[in-house]
Structures are given as C-alpha cells and as structure tokens.
Design a protein around this motif. Structure first.
Motif, PDB file in Angstrom:
ATOM      1  N   ALA A   1       0.833  -1.204   0.000  1.00 50.10           N
ATOM      2  CA  ALA A   1       0.000   0.000   0.000  1.00 50.10           C
ATOM      3  C   ALA A   1       0.864   1.249   0.000  1.00 50.10           C
ATOM      4  CB  ALA A   1      -0.933  -0.012   1.207  1.00 50.10           C
ATOM      5  N   ASP A   2       1.936   1.247   0.791  1.00 50.31           N
ATOM      6  CA  ASP A   2       2.854   2.393   0.786  1.00 50.31           C
ATOM      7  C   ASP A   2       3.564   2.520  -0.561  1.00 50.31           C
ATOM      8  OD1 ASP A   2       2.220   2.931   3.430  1.00 50.31           O
ATOM      9  OD2 ASP A   2       4.000   1.942   4.252  1.00 50.31           O
ATOM     10  N   LEU A   3       4.059   1.412  -1.070  1.00 46.71           N
ATOM     11  CA  LEU A   3       4.803   1.430  -2.333  1.00 46.71           C
ATOM     12  C   LEU A   3       3.933   1.894  -3.490  1.00 46.71           C
ATOM     13  CD1 LEU A   3       7.226   0.771  -4.116  1.00 46.71           C
ATOM     14  CD2 LEU A   3       6.512  -1.641  -4.076  1.00 46.71           C
ATOM     15  N   ILE A   4       2.753   1.309  -3.609  1.00 44.74           N
ATOM     16  CA  ILE A   4       1.856   1.659  -4.718  1.00 44.74           C
ATOM     17  C   ILE A   4       1.329   3.078  -4.540  1.00 44.74           C
ATOM     18  CG2 ILE A   4      -0.332   1.058  -5.824  1.00 44.74           C
ATOM     19  CD1 ILE A   4       0.331  -1.907  -5.049  1.00 44.74           C
ATOM     20  N   GLY A   5       1.049   3.458  -3.290  1.00 41.25           N
ATOM     21  CA  GLY A   5       0.623   4.833  -3.028  1.00 41.25           C
ATOM     22  C   GLY A   5       1.681   5.848  -3.437  1.00 41.25           C
ATOM     23  N   ALA A   6       2.951   5.502  -3.215  1.00 41.21           N
ATOM     24  CA  ALA A   6       4.036   6.395  -3.632  1.00 41.21           C
ATOM     25  C   ALA A   6       4.062   6.555  -5.146  1.00 41.21           C
ATOM     26  CB  ALA A   6       5.378   5.850  -3.133  1.00 41.21           C
ATOM     27  N   LEU A   7       3.840   5.474  -5.880  1.00 44.67           N
ATOM     28  CA  LEU A   7       3.776   5.557  -7.343  1.00 44.67           C
ATOM     29  C   LEU A   7       2.623   6.457  -7.779  1.00 44.67           C
ATOM     30  CD1 LEU A   7       4.428   1.797  -8.190  1.00 44.67           C
ATOM     31  CD2 LEU A   7       5.843   3.705  -9.007  1.00 44.67           C
ATOM     32  N   SER A   8       1.483   6.321  -7.128  1.00 40.06           N
ATOM     33  CA  SER A   8       0.333   7.163  -7.484  1.00 40.06           C
ATOM     34  C   SER A   8       0.619   8.628  -7.192  1.00 40.06           C
ATOM     35  CB  SER A   8      -0.909   6.710  -6.712  1.00 40.06           C
ATOM     36  OG  SER A   8      -1.351   5.450  -7.153  1.00 40.06           O
TER      37      SER A   8
ATOM     38  N   SER B   1      -3.752  -3.896  -6.938  1.00 44.04           N
ATOM     39  CA  SER B   1      -3.162  -4.287  -8.218  1.00 44.04           C
ATOM     40  C   SER B   1      -3.630  -3.374  -9.337  1.00 44.04           C
ATOM     41  CB  SER B   1      -3.512  -5.749  -8.532  1.00 44.04           C
ATOM     42  OG  SER B   1      -3.024  -6.617  -7.523  1.00 44.04           O
ATOM     43  N   ILE B   2      -4.892  -2.996  -9.305  1.00 42.70           N
ATOM     44  CA  ILE B   2      -5.418  -2.049 -10.298  1.00 42.70           C
ATOM     45  C   ILE B   2      -4.757  -0.688 -10.119  1.00 42.70           C
ATOM     46  CG2 ILE B   2      -7.490  -0.778 -11.004  1.00 42.70           C
ATOM     47  CD1 ILE B   2      -9.071  -3.377 -10.330  1.00 42.70           C
ATOM     48  N   GLU B   3      -4.589  -0.245  -8.865  1.00 47.70           N
ATOM     49  CA  GLU B   3      -3.900   1.024  -8.631  1.00 47.70           C
ATOM     50  C   GLU B   3      -2.463   0.972  -9.141  1.00 47.70           C
ATOM     51  OE1 GLU B   3      -2.423   4.146  -5.177  1.00 47.70           O
ATOM     52  OE2 GLU B   3      -3.522   2.337  -4.566  1.00 47.70           O
ATOM     53  N   LEU B   4      -1.794  -0.142  -8.928  1.00 46.22           N
ATOM     54  CA  LEU B   4      -0.419  -0.305  -9.419  1.00 46.22           C
ATOM     55  C   LEU B   4      -0.362  -0.078 -10.927  1.00 46.22           C
ATOM     56  CD1 LEU B   4       2.554  -1.239  -9.084  1.00 46.22           C
ATOM     57  CD2 LEU B   4       1.708  -3.595  -9.357  1.00 46.22           C
ATOM     58  N   MET B   5      -1.279  -0.709 -11.653  1.00 47.92           N
ATOM     59  CA  MET B   5      -1.314  -0.533 -13.111  1.00 47.92           C
ATOM     60  C   MET B   5      -1.605   0.910 -13.494  1.00 47.92           C
ATOM     61  SD  MET B   5      -3.544  -3.876 -14.126  1.00 47.92           S
ATOM     62  CE  MET B   5      -3.986  -3.117 -15.674  1.00 47.92           C
ATOM     63  N   ALA B   6      -2.582   1.516 -12.796  1.00 40.45           N
ATOM     64  CA  ALA B   6      -2.986   2.885 -13.134  1.00 40.45           C
ATOM     65  C   ALA B   6      -1.862   3.875 -12.842  1.00 40.45           C
ATOM     66  CB  ALA B   6      -4.244   3.257 -12.360  1.00 40.45           C
TER      67      ALA B   6
ATOM     68  N   VAL C   1      10.959  -0.503  -9.780  1.00 42.54           N
ATOM     69  CA  VAL C   1       9.612  -1.054  -9.566  1.00 42.54           C
ATOM     70  C   VAL C   1       8.786  -0.868 -10.828  1.00 42.54           C
ATOM     71  CG1 VAL C   1       7.491  -0.854  -8.213  1.00 42.54           C
ATOM     72  CG2 VAL C   1       9.723  -0.627  -7.078  1.00 42.54           C
ATOM     73  N   TYR C   2       8.822   0.361 -11.363  1.00 47.53           N
ATOM     74  CA  TYR C   2       8.121   0.632 -12.626  1.00 47.53           C
ATOM     75  C   TYR C   2       8.628  -0.298 -13.726  1.00 47.53           C
ATOM     76  CZ  TYR C   2       7.463   2.890 -17.147  1.00 47.53           C
ATOM     77  OH  TYR C   2       7.186   3.122 -18.469  1.00 47.53           O
ATOM     78  N   GLN C   3       9.930  -0.471 -13.797  1.00 44.01           N
ATOM     79  CA  GLN C   3      10.509  -1.316 -14.842  1.00 44.01           C
ATOM     80  C   GLN C   3      10.055  -2.763 -14.704  1.00 44.01           C
ATOM     81  OE1 GLN C   3      14.638  -0.419 -14.114  1.00 44.01           O
ATOM     82  NE2 GLN C   3      14.697   1.250 -15.625  1.00 44.01           N
ATOM     83  N   LYS C   4       9.955  -3.262 -13.471  1.00 41.06           N
ATOM     84  CA  LYS C   4       9.488  -4.635 -13.255  1.00 41.06           C
ATOM     85  C   LYS C   4       8.041  -4.789 -13.707  1.00 41.06           C
ATOM     86  CE  LYS C   4       9.817  -8.867 -11.690  1.00 41.06           C
ATOM     87  NZ  LYS C   4      10.706  -9.873 -12.336  1.00 41.06           N
ATOM     88  N   VAL C   5       7.230  -3.795 -13.419  1.00 42.31           N
ATOM     89  CA  VAL C   5       5.842  -3.843 -13.890  1.00 42.31           C
ATOM     90  C   VAL C   5       5.816  -3.897 -15.411  1.00 42.31           C
ATOM     91  CG1 VAL C   5       3.662  -2.563 -14.027  1.00 42.31           C
ATOM     92  CG2 VAL C   5       4.919  -2.678 -11.857  1.00 42.31           C
ATOM     93  N   ARG C   6       6.654  -3.089 -16.051  1.00 40.13           N
ATOM     94  CA  ARG C   6       6.652  -3.049 -17.508  1.00 40.13           C
ATOM     95  C   ARG C   6       7.213  -4.324 -18.130  1.00 40.13           C
ATOM     96  NH1 ARG C   6       2.939  -0.790 -17.599  1.00 40.13           N
ATOM     97  NH2 ARG C   6       2.553   1.448 -17.673  1.00 40.13           N
TER      98      ARG C   6
END
Length: 509
Positions: A219-226, A439-444, A464-469
C-alpha cells in the motif's frame, strides 16, 4: 524442508504458513509425546472406573445427561464424527486444510484432550506425506468450535470421508493407503477430542492475516507511485509531523513513503507550482495505512495466542487425574479479531480506490481521461476503476461484523455462538478483494507515469516501474484488461516488487 517442532505452546504464524504451503514438515516434541500419553491414561482410567464424564461416558450437547454403557463408548465416538460431518459448500483450499491439521495437532500436543498418541501421529503423518481432507467450508457457527468442518477431518483419520493427495481423490482409507498409512481405531473421547476447537476459523484467519501483512508494505509502495503520477509532494511525510502523533504504524508508513520518494525528477519539476496541499488519499496515507498496520500487528499477537491455546471440552488435567467441562471451544476471540482485521484491511482498499479515481479523472489528475490517448475510441482504465469500486462496495457488505450475530443451536444448549468461522471467511474475501484493488492502482499509477516522461519518478521507484513493464505493457490502446490485472496481482502476491525496492533502500517498515 525445515522441521517445525510442535510443543503445543510456541507455534507462530510464519511456521504455520510454511506448513500450509509445503515449506515445512511437522515433528512432535518429546515432551509433548509424554504429555499426550499421560492425558490418555486419565481417560482410560475414567472409562475403566465407569465414571460419568461428559463426552466420554455420556452423549453430547442436549444428550449430555444420557449415560453411555461402557461397551458403547467407542461406538459413541464414531457416531459423533459421522453425524457431525454435515458441512456444505466448496472445499477449503489445500493450504488451509494443511494449516488446520497443524493447528489441531499443536492443540492436541498440549495433552489436555485425551487423544491417543497413535491418533495424533497419524494426523502428523498425513501432513508430512501430503494427504489432506476435503472439508466443506460452510457449517460452523463457531461454538462448540468448528464441529462440522473438523468432523470432516476426523473422518479421514478413521478411513472414511474424502481426501486428496496431489490430483488423486478418494476415501480416507484409499488415500491413506497410497502413502502407506492405515486408519486408526478411535477409543473413548477421541472423536470429541478431534472436533472440539477453533482450528478452522484460526487457519482461515491465519491465511487472511498473512496476506494482509503482505498488502501493508505494498500500500505504501503503490501509493508512492500514485503520488508521483499525480504530481504530489512528500512534504506531508516529514518525520517532524509524525513525531507528534504517537502511533507506531503511522510513523512507519510515513517513513516508508518519505524514503520511497527521495530524488524524484517529477517532484522537482513542480515544486513551485503553487499547490499547497494534496488530497487526503495522498496526504493522509500514513494516517490510514498506519492504523491498518497497528491493527494487523495486534491481530497477529492475539491469533498466535489462540494457535497455542487448549480449546477442547472436557479438558484433561492429569495432574489431578480429572476431566473438567468448560467452554474454551467458543470462538468469540477469533471472531472479534477477524472482524477487526477485515474492517482495517478494507480501508486500504477504500483509500486506494480514491487514488485510482484521481488517476483516471482528468479534472483531478491533469492526465488524459482514463489514462489513455484517443479517449472515446479507447476506454482505457474506465472499467478497471469500476471493478475497484465494485470490490470496495462489496467489502462494505462483507465488513458487517459476523461477531454481533448469534443463533441458538443444539436444542438451545448452545444458546450463544461466535460466528468466528464466518468472520474468518469474510476477512479472507476482503483481503483478496483489496489485493485486486491495489493491483489495479499499481497498473494505473504506472500508466500515469507514461504521460510524465521523460521525467523520472523517485530513484527507488524506477526499478519497480521497470518490473511492472516487464510483465505489463503500457496501455497504448484498448486490449484485454482482466489478464493485465491478474499479472499485476501476481506481482503483488509474489512480493517481487518489494524485493526490488528493498534492495534499493533497505527493508521497508
């Protein structure tokens, strides 16, 4: 494969999860063996002396006043298990079945149940050799414990019921034979000792708790990306603010966010934009994620107490050569824990969905509508957000506390019950829903970053972004969305993203 030694007193969540997912096998301690033998000797003596003791020489529940002749005390145990195996619904997943077997073995190892060592050893061998019972998930009201589902487990020990090893399904006797085991012959009290307890609700709850712990850091990690994609600021995570509020969870979350957001080109690009404060779903992440952390920590502490507690009835006290009836099988403690857990974890989903809304809404994000070019021709993340919203709303229903309900059973002998197993099942469903929302937030969030290039996010977030891609391509035009959501969920479940970021900045709190 490592060994987990069962003593009845010190099983923890990590050990239990490893047993459930076949990363550990089970061994009974020498001290536990002796305690079990001494407890069994007390039961044998009571039967020999024709003493009237509930569940040993009497019937059960409303039939507690019916004295059973000595010649029938063993048949009584078989009748109990067969009649109580009345569950319905889908079977519990294998990992939960394995965990509840380990929990039951750990409780029996305390020596307070009067089980025979042979029966306990068979239960342990079933775990170690990959045999697991097929247990319907519904049918327990949480007192006297998890009677119906535990009876389905007990059936396999006597060669009946249904069991599975890998992809082979059959009767208990058939599956035991495959691995060189034989059913046991139950003696007085053994049937009751196998089904009185809270192990099903505790096993389901343990899995929900384990998955919830994984979501906290995410939640912290994905929130930081958002926050990066929405051009937010890290100012609200300044340590000085959080020193003035004494909650550990809030401080830990704020520190994570602060550390994740260092050295950001995106943040540097808008530091003089004139915006004073971010929306609550960004600015107040520590004040929401933090209480979830504190709740999960409390639930783990209390659930581990339950994992190592005697929950049988009557309980054997070999020190006084006596059996005493009580109510340790009542699941109210677990019911409260699971209701608390699901309410807390649901809030991770609630605030995540609000960040998703900000990402897809051009009036709030300054990004293309629904995070896609050529809107209209493409719908982009429109329905991904709807799915997140649907899961959040479903969680609102699931979060109604099961523990506030009770229904009398057993001719009103059991006139207050906990609904602990229902609470645990709902908690696991909420956790699964929140896993998908995040998971949806991560993608968005990663899609939002596409529109800010060539600016880069914080250094810790780049890999992290690169791993998602590597797993999910940018959303250039509409395609099959559900497949991408599942890929993102697997990244979250596997902890791959956490492993990457923790190599950059050290362990997250």
């Amino acid at each position: 494969m490592r060994e987990v030694v069962l003593t009845g007193n010190d099983l923890n969540l990590r050990d239990l999860i490893d047993i459930g997912f076949k990363k550990a096998k089970v061994v009974l301690s020498k001290e536990a063996r002796e305690k079990v033998k001494r407890g069994r000797a007390v039961v044998d003596k009571i039967v020999e002396e024709n003493r009237v003791v509930y569940g040993v020489t009497t019937g059960f529940g409303q039939f507690a006043s019916v004295v059973i002749p000595q010649k029938d005390v063993e048949e009584l145990q078989y009748n109990l298990i067969r009649s109580h195996a009345a569950g319905v619904g889908d079977y519990l997943p294998e990992e939960i079945a394995r965990m509840l077997m380990a929990l039951r073995a750990n409780v029996l190892a305390k020596g307070r149940s009067g089980i025979s060592l042979e029966t306990l050893e068979l239960l342990i061998e079933m775990i170690n050799r990959g045999v697991y019972p097929l247990i319907p998930e519904k049918g327990s009201v949480g007192a006297s414990g998890d009677l119906a589902p535990l009876a389905h487990l007990a059936l396999v020990l006597i060669g009946e019921g249904k069991a599975r090893i890998e992809d082979v399904e059959g009767t208990g006797e058939e599956i035991l034979k495959i691995v060189g085991l034989k059913p046991v012959r139950l003696r007085a009290k053994e049937g009751l000792a196998l089904i009185n307890g809270t192990q099903v609700m505790t096993a389901i709850g343990a899995l929900a708790l384990y998955k919830a712990k994984n979501l906290i850091k995410h939640a912290d990690l994905i929130g930081a990306l958002s926050l990066e994609a929405l051009k937010g600021t890290k100012t609200a995570f300044d340590e000085r603010i959080h020193r003035e509020r004494l909650y550990k969870g809030q401080r830990d979350s704020a520190k994570n966010l602060w550390n994740l957001l260092q050295d950001s080109e995106i943040m540097e690009s808008h530091k003089n934009c004139g915006k004073v404060q971010d929306a609550y779903s960004l600015r107040c992440m520590p004040q929401v994620h933090g209480p979830v952390r504190d709740t999960v920590e409390y639930v783990e502490k209390m659930l581990e107490i339950e994992m190592n507690s005697a929950t049988d009835n009557p309980m054997v006290f070999e020190e006084q050569n006596e059996l005493i009836s009580g109510g340790n099988f009542h699941g109210e403690s677990v019911a409260f824990l699971m209701d608390f857990l699901k309410i807390a974890v649901a809030e991770l989903g609630n605030i995540s969905e609000r960040r998703i809304e900000r990402l897809v809404n051009p009036a709030l994000s300054e990004l293309p509508a629904f995070l896609v070019e050529q809107g209209g021709l493409n719908s982009g993340f429109m329905l991904a957000h709807v799915t997140a919203a649907a899961l959040v709303s479903e969680n609102k229903v699931l979060c109604h506390p099961a523990s506030v309900d009770s229904i009398p059973t057993s001719a009103n002998k059991e006139d207050h019950v906990s609904m602990g197993t229902i609470a645990a099942r709902k908690a696991l469903e909420v956790v699964n829903n929140v896993e998908n929302i995040l998971s949806i937030e991560l993608m968005a969030a990663c899609q939002g970053l596409e529109f800010l290039k060539p600016l880069k996010p914080a250094k810790a977030l780049i890999p992290v972004y690169q791993k998602v891609r590597e797993n999910i391509a940018p959303w250039d035009k509409d395609r099959y969305m559900a497949d991408d959501i599942e890929k993102a969920r697997k990244l979250v479940e596997s902890r791959a993203l956490l492993d990457i970021v923790e190599k950059q900045i050290g362990k997250l709190n």
